[in-house]
Design a protein around this motif. Structure first.
Motif, PDB file in Angstrom:
ATOM      1  N   SER A 251      -1.165  -3.249  -5.156  1.00  0.00           N
ATOM      2  CA  SER A 251      -1.339  -4.609  -5.668  1.00  0.00           C
ATOM      3  C   SER A 251      -0.571  -5.560  -4.755  1.00  0.00           C
ATOM      4  CB  SER A 251      -0.820  -4.719  -7.102  1.00  0.00           C
ATOM      5  OG  SER A 251      -1.538  -3.861  -7.964  1.00  0.00           O
ATOM      6  N   VAL A 252      -1.157  -6.722  -4.490  1.00  0.00           N
ATOM      7  CA  VAL A 252      -0.525  -7.673  -3.579  1.00  0.00           C
ATOM      8  C   VAL A 252      -0.564  -9.064  -4.186  1.00  0.00           C
ATOM      9  CG1 VAL A 252      -0.415  -8.562  -1.227  1.00  0.00           C
ATOM     10  CG2 VAL A 252      -1.416  -6.294  -1.644  1.00  0.00           C
ATOM     11  N   ASP A 253       0.589  -9.706  -4.209  1.00  0.00           N
ATOM     12  CA  ASP A 253       0.680 -11.125  -4.533  1.00  0.00           C
ATOM     13  C   ASP A 253       1.017 -11.868  -3.253  1.00  0.00           C
ATOM     14  OD1 ASP A 253       0.050 -11.131  -7.189  1.00  0.00           O
ATOM     15  OD2 ASP A 253       2.112 -11.089  -7.921  1.00  0.00           O
ATOM     16  N   THR A 254       0.167 -12.805  -2.847  1.00  0.00           N
ATOM     17  CA  THR A 254       0.409 -13.536  -1.619  1.00  0.00           C
ATOM     18  C   THR A 254      -0.312 -14.876  -1.651  1.00  0.00           C
ATOM     19  OG1 THR A 254       0.204 -13.515   0.808  1.00  0.00           O
ATOM     20  CG2 THR A 254      -1.535 -12.400  -0.446  1.00  0.00           C
ATOM     21  N   ASP A 255       0.312 -15.864  -1.034  1.00  0.00           N
ATOM     22  CA  ASP A 255      -0.322 -17.162  -0.830  1.00  0.00           C
ATOM     23  C   ASP A 255      -0.902 -17.277   0.569  1.00  0.00           C
ATOM     24  OD1 ASP A 255       1.953 -17.288   0.700  1.00  0.00           O
ATOM     25  OD2 ASP A 255       2.780 -19.091  -0.251  1.00  0.00           O
ATOM     26  N   GLY A 256      -0.938 -16.161   1.290  1.00  0.00           N
ATOM     27  CA  GLY A 256      -1.392 -16.143   2.670  1.00  0.00           C
ATOM     28  C   GLY A 256      -0.253 -16.118   3.656  1.00  0.00           C
ATOM     29  N   THR A 257       0.963 -16.313   3.160  1.00  0.00           N
ATOM     30  CA  THR A 257       2.149 -16.267   4.017  1.00  0.00           C
ATOM     31  C   THR A 257       3.197 -15.322   3.440  1.00  0.00           C
ATOM     32  OG1 THR A 257       1.761 -18.526   4.791  1.00  0.00           O
ATOM     33  CG2 THR A 257       3.972 -17.624   5.122  1.00  0.00           C
ATOM     34  N   GLU A 258       3.742 -15.661   2.269  1.00  0.00           N
ATOM     35  CA  GLU A 258       4.712 -14.785   1.617  1.00  0.00           C
ATOM     36  C   GLU A 258       3.974 -13.640   0.921  1.00  0.00           C
ATOM     37  OE1 GLU A 258       7.877 -15.036   1.975  1.00  0.00           O
ATOM     38  OE2 GLU A 258       7.906 -16.993   2.984  1.00  0.00           O
ATOM     39  N   VAL A 259       4.525 -12.434   1.050  1.00  0.00           N
ATOM     40  CA  VAL A 259       3.829 -11.249   0.543  1.00  0.00           C
ATOM     41  C   VAL A 259       4.761 -10.388  -0.307  1.00  0.00           C
ATOM     42  CG1 VAL A 259       2.480  -9.205   1.155  1.00  0.00           C
ATOM     43  CG2 VAL A 259       2.437 -11.221   2.658  1.00  0.00           C
ATOM     44  N   TRP A 260       4.277 -10.009  -1.497  1.00  0.00           N
ATOM     45  CA  TRP A 260       4.904  -8.986  -2.336  1.00  0.00           C
ATOM     46  C   TRP A 260       3.875  -7.879  -2.539  1.00  0.00           C
ATOM     47  CZ3 TRP A 260       9.512  -8.853  -5.545  1.00  0.00           C
ATOM     48  CH2 TRP A 260      10.404  -9.921  -5.290  1.00  0.00           C
ATOM     49  N   VAL A 261       4.312  -6.631  -2.441  1.00  0.00           N
ATOM     50  CA  VAL A 261       3.422  -5.500  -2.708  1.00  0.00           C
ATOM     51  C   VAL A 261       3.956  -4.728  -3.902  1.00  0.00           C
ATOM     52  CG1 VAL A 261       2.583  -5.280  -0.342  1.00  0.00           C
ATOM     53  CG2 VAL A 261       4.642  -4.045  -1.032  1.00  0.00           C
ATOM     54  N   GLY A 262       3.032  -4.157  -4.671  1.00  0.00           N
ATOM     55  CA  GLY A 262       3.444  -3.437  -5.864  1.00  0.00           C
ATOM     56  C   GLY A 262       2.565  -2.237  -6.144  1.00  0.00           C
ATOM     57  N   GLY A 263       3.091  -1.338  -6.942  1.00  0.00           N
ATOM     58  CA  GLY A 263       2.312  -0.174  -7.325  1.00  0.00           C
ATOM     59  C   GLY A 263       3.069   0.702  -8.298  1.00  0.00           C
ATOM     60  N   ARG A 264       2.349   1.650  -8.841  1.00  0.00           N
ATOM     61  CA  ARG A 264       2.965   2.670  -9.681  1.00  0.00           C
ATOM     62  C   ARG A 264       3.255   3.899  -8.829  1.00  0.00           C
ATOM     63  NH1 ARG A 264      -0.362  -0.209 -13.004  1.00  0.00           N
ATOM     64  NH2 ARG A 264       0.467  -0.661 -15.093  1.00  0.00           N
ATOM     65  N   ALA A 265       4.021   4.807  -9.379  1.00  0.00           N
ATOM     66  CA  ALA A 265       4.309   6.062  -8.683  1.00  0.00           C
ATOM     67  C   ALA A 265       4.648   7.121  -9.724  1.00  0.00           C
ATOM     68  CB  ALA A 265       5.463   5.891  -7.698  1.00  0.00           C
ATOM     69  N   VAL A 266       4.382   8.370  -9.390  1.00  0.00           N
ATOM     70  CA  VAL A 266       4.612   9.467 -10.328  1.00  0.00           C
ATOM     71  C   VAL A 266       5.237  10.637  -9.580  1.00  0.00           C
ATOM     72  CG1 VAL A 266       2.246  10.324  -9.990  1.00  0.00           C
ATOM     73  CG2 VAL A 266       3.528  10.985 -12.028  1.00  0.00           C
ATOM     74  N   THR A 267       6.219  11.282 -10.199  1.00  0.00           N
ATOM     75  CA  THR A 267       6.884  12.434  -9.598  1.00  0.00           C
ATOM     76  C   THR A 267       5.975  13.652  -9.674  1.00  0.00           C
ATOM     77  OG1 THR A 267       9.084  11.599 -10.146  1.00  0.00           O
ATOM     78  CG2 THR A 267       8.892  13.950  -9.677  1.00  0.00           C
ATOM     79  N   ALA A 268       5.706  14.238  -8.507  1.00  0.00           N
ATOM     80  CA  ALA A 268       4.848  15.419  -8.448  1.00  0.00           C
ATOM     81  C   ALA A 268       5.648  16.705  -8.314  1.00  0.00           C
ATOM     82  CB  ALA A 268       3.879  15.292  -7.270  1.00  0.00           C
ATOM     83  N   LEU A 269       6.873  16.601  -7.778  1.00  0.00           N
ATOM     84  CA  LEU A 269       7.692  17.789  -7.563  1.00  0.00           C
ATOM     85  C   LEU A 269       9.155  17.401  -7.723  1.00  0.00           C
ATOM     86  CD1 LEU A 269       7.885  20.798  -6.624  1.00  0.00           C
ATOM     87  CD2 LEU A 269       8.063  19.919  -4.288  1.00  0.00           C
ATOM     88  N   ASP A 270       9.882  18.170  -8.524  1.00  0.00           N
ATOM     89  CA  ASP A 270      11.299  17.912  -8.778  1.00  0.00           C
ATOM     90  C   ASP A 270      12.060  19.199  -8.503  1.00  0.00           C
ATOM     91  OD1 ASP A 270      13.838  17.434  -9.796  1.00  0.00           O
ATOM     92  OD2 ASP A 270      13.123  16.371 -11.575  1.00  0.00           O
ATOM     93  N   GLY A 271      12.904  19.167  -7.463  1.00  0.00           N
ATOM     94  CA  GLY A 271      13.644  20.372  -7.116  1.00  0.00           C
ATOM     95  C   GLY A 271      14.978  20.035  -6.487  1.00  0.00           C
TER      96      GLY A 271
END
Length: 303
Positions: free
Chosen positions: A268-288
């Protein structure tokens, strides 16, 4: 021997084995540069995030590939903060994070999203013959010229420069036959880290998912396509926003990718064409756990 928890976290995905696999060491306090590099090499992910205390920020984040420390850390920041949130170590909030390129803002949301400040996007039109770009990607140049009247070839840099290549239809984007040497040559000519062909004819471009474009990322000199890349996605979103290619009703840009690596995900991206924020979800697939080598020991054993 020193043993640390080590995670593999799939960034920009809502379920395991999708998106971009990213290493995360939630407590890296006391590790040397060589030890962090050794752990990153053992985990084998394209990026591994090491979470450290910071005196003048909420935390420090260092990011390593299997061979070197990286400056660009949006994917690592998303993976690390999602993992910290999942473990209950942080809640919803706004955070300051010290990185190799300076302090960045990170926001964790109740809905599981992690937003990272990417910075300002510099966009420069480039003088490359369409035939050279088309040949490097295994396309007919008409698939590029069809879009080129409205969206030229540019380098877009929101922390890392990528050559943006608009393609008319998804069927052509899906049929790429990439010449690795030719892609590297293109990148060298325009000083880009990689080539990012994309199309607005996206897989999820419907009323439910509202994907804005589908991109494929090919880094210079690397044969394997990157699944989902925050650096290129954020820069591309700024490019299409600045050039007026999006309907005014589209407030949040959704960049999808990874389908051709069987690791679909979205940035996901919020931007006015100059300033940029990126976003997303994430999930743990391996815990060791990983056993860290002694400072003068080149061996590493994963438990």
């Amino acid at each position: 021997m020193d043993t640390r928890q080590a995670l593999l976290v799939d960034a920009f995905a809502a379920e395991p084995t999708a998106g971009t696999p990213t290493g995360v060491v939630p407590d890296a306090d006391g590790l040397t540069d060589d030890q962090m590099q050794a752990v990153a090499s053992e985990l084998g992910a394209a990026e591994t995030a090491f979470v450290l205390p910071a005196g003048d920020a909420d935390r420090r984040l260092r990011c390593f590939s299997p061979t070197e420390e990286l400056a660009q850390a949006e994917t690592a920041a998303v993976a690390a903060h999602a993992a910290l949130s999942e473990r209950g170590e942080i809640g919803d909030g706004e955070w300051t994070v010290a990185t190799a390129t300076g302090e960045v803002a990170v926001e964790t949301k109740q809905n599981g999203m992690v937003w990272v400040e990417q910075g300002r996007a510099d966009i420069t039109e480039v003088d490359l013959p369409y035939v050279d770009v088309a040949d490097a990607l295994g396309l007919d140049e008409a698939t590029l010229k069809d879009v080129g009247a409205d969206l030229p070839l540019v380098t877009a840099d929101a922390g890392e420069p990528w050559l943006m290549v608009p393609v008319n239809y998804f069927e052509h984007l899906s049929a790429l036959s990439v010449d690795v040497a030719a892609v590297a040559s293109l990148c060298d000519r325009v000083d880009a880290a990689g080539v990012y062909p994309f199309t607005f004819d996206a897989v999820g471009a419907d009323a439910t998912r509202r994907s804005t474009f589908h991109g494929r990322a090919f880094r210079a000199g690397i044969r394997t396509e990157e699944p989902v890349t925050a650096a290129a996605s954020g820069a591309c979103a700024a490019f299409v926003r600045r050039y007026g290619a999006l309907d005014d009703t589209i407030e949040q840009i959704i960049a999808e990718g990874g389908h051709f690596r069987d690791r679909p995900g979205t940035v996901s991206v919020d931007t006015d064409g100059t300033e940029v924020w990126v976003g997303g979800r994430a999930v743990t697939a391996l815990d060791g756990t990983v056993t860290v080598p002694a400072v003068d020991d080149d061996d590493i054993i994963e438990a």
